[in-house]
Write an enzyme that holds these catalytic residues in place. Structure first.
Site, PDB file in Angstrom:
ATOM      1  N   LYS A 167       0.838  -1.209   0.000  1.00  0.00           N
ATOM      2  CA  LYS A 167       0.000   0.000   0.000  1.00  0.00           C
ATOM      3  C   LYS A 167       0.868   1.252   0.000  1.00  0.00           C
ATOM      4  O   LYS A 167       0.537   2.247  -0.666  1.00  0.00           O
ATOM      5  CB  LYS A 167      -0.932   0.002   1.214  1.00  0.00           C
ATOM      6  CG  LYS A 167      -1.857   1.223   1.288  1.00  0.00           C
ATOM      7  CD  LYS A 167      -2.755   1.353   0.060  1.00  0.00           C
ATOM      8  CE  LYS A 167      -3.574   2.641   0.066  1.00  0.00           C
ATOM      9  NZ  LYS A 167      -4.669   2.627   1.044  1.00  0.00           N
ATOM     10  N   LYS A 235      -0.318  11.470   5.492  1.00  0.00           N
ATOM     11  CA  LYS A 235       0.026  10.385   6.421  1.00  0.00           C
ATOM     12  C   LYS A 235       0.641   9.207   5.676  1.00  0.00           C
ATOM     13  O   LYS A 235       1.658   8.641   6.090  1.00  0.00           O
ATOM     14  CB  LYS A 235      -1.242   9.959   7.169  1.00  0.00           C
ATOM     15  CG  LYS A 235      -1.082   8.801   8.135  1.00  0.00           C
ATOM     16  CD  LYS A 235      -1.534   7.460   7.539  1.00  0.00           C
ATOM     17  CE  LYS A 235      -3.011   7.449   7.222  1.00  0.00           C
ATOM     18  NZ  LYS A 235      -3.445   6.114   6.717  1.00  0.00           N
TER      19      LYS A 235
END
Length: 286
Positions: A167, A235
């Site tokens: 990811k 983030k």
């Protein structure tokens, strides 16, 4: 299956809805009571707490914003889950957090997978997410009937934490493409070329991508309603940079994209869609 679902945000709510459509019994919890009520209106069951959502579930799914939330919720899932519970964390978090959860769960007989997703809100609504799964092969196989209700691509990529590493790679590629599409729009417009026509050509050629397919028209119109917020991509870029440091590799373009995303956030665009990187490129060019 009886599924407990914790985290009913932009992604979690449509994912839980698709599980209900697939015939599963879903008990959901979120810090927003309104989202819990929305799930109940779709045929799910509202829970008053994480513990309430977990109790009696065969499978628990968490879809949370960041590592701190997973670190808070995971111990409750592990403690109050039934024996041999299958716990699928679909949040995007640090790989080391996923490995920590897996170690803690194994000690209590809970099976854990890290299964972050790509595809954005549209993919969550349509059930076409790409799901990258880390964990034991037998646990991945047990989870497939659930995961196929959420996505069209489900790939076991390695042991615990591997899903999060993939990811991170996904997010650095997505961020890079958004940055380059933004630069292409600025170049086309500054050169007096119709950006709609220009991007239509790019989308049909080797430069084509899912981002150009879905976002080129809204970017040209400067419509940045959030499907995935700059705050969250900021983030995620931090996770990618940290993963590169842990692996001992240099990713210079990733570093630059991370700074562009940070600039977008610093300029007050954190609540906008990550395609709002265009605003940063425009600002660089006056």
């Amino acid at each position: 299956m009886n599924i407990g679902f914790v985290g009913l945000g932009i992604m979690g709510s449509p994912m839980a809805a698709n599980l209900i459509k697939a015939g599963h019994a879903v008990t959901g919890y979120d810090v927003s009571a309104e989202r819990v009520d929305q799930l109940a209106a779709l045929g799910g069951k509202g829970a008053s707490s994480v513990v309430d959502a977990v109790g009696g579930a065969d499978v628990v799914i968490t879809m949370l914003p960041d590592s701190p939330q997973v670190e808070e919720v995971a111990p409750l899932v592990i403690e109050y889950g039934r024996p041999n519970l299958l716990y699928i964390d679909m949040s995007t978090i640090k790989p080391e957090t996923s490995r920590w959860v897996a170690r803690r769960a194994a000690a209590e007989g809970v099976r854990v997978l890290d299964a972050p997703v790509s595809g954005g809100e549209r993919g969550a609504v349509d059930g076409t997410l790409s799901i990258m799964v880390g964990g034991a092969e037998e646990d991945v196989e047990a989870a497939r009937p659930v995961l196929w209700a959420l996505g069209t691509t489900v790939v076991h990529v390695g042991p615990a934490g591997a899903g999060q590493t993939v990811k991170a790679a996904n997010q650095l590629v997505v961020g890079g493409i958004y940055g380059l599409v933004s630069e292409a729009i600025v170049l086309l417009e500054a050169s007096g070329v119709d950006p709609v026509a220009g991007l239509d050509v790019l989308a049909a050629g080797l430069a084509g991508s899912r981002i150009l397919e879905l976002k080129r028209h809204t970017m040209v119109k400067r419509e940045f309603a959030p499907g995935f917020r700059i705050d969250l991509h900021h983030k995620d870029m931090g996770i990618a940079v940290a993963a590169a440091r842990e692996a001992g590799v240099s990713l210079p373009l990733t570093g630059q994209v991370a700074q562009l995303v940070a600039a977008a956030r610093a300029q007050g665009h954190g609540s906008l869609d990550h395609s709002a990187l265009l605003k940063v490129i425009e600002r660089l060019n006056g």
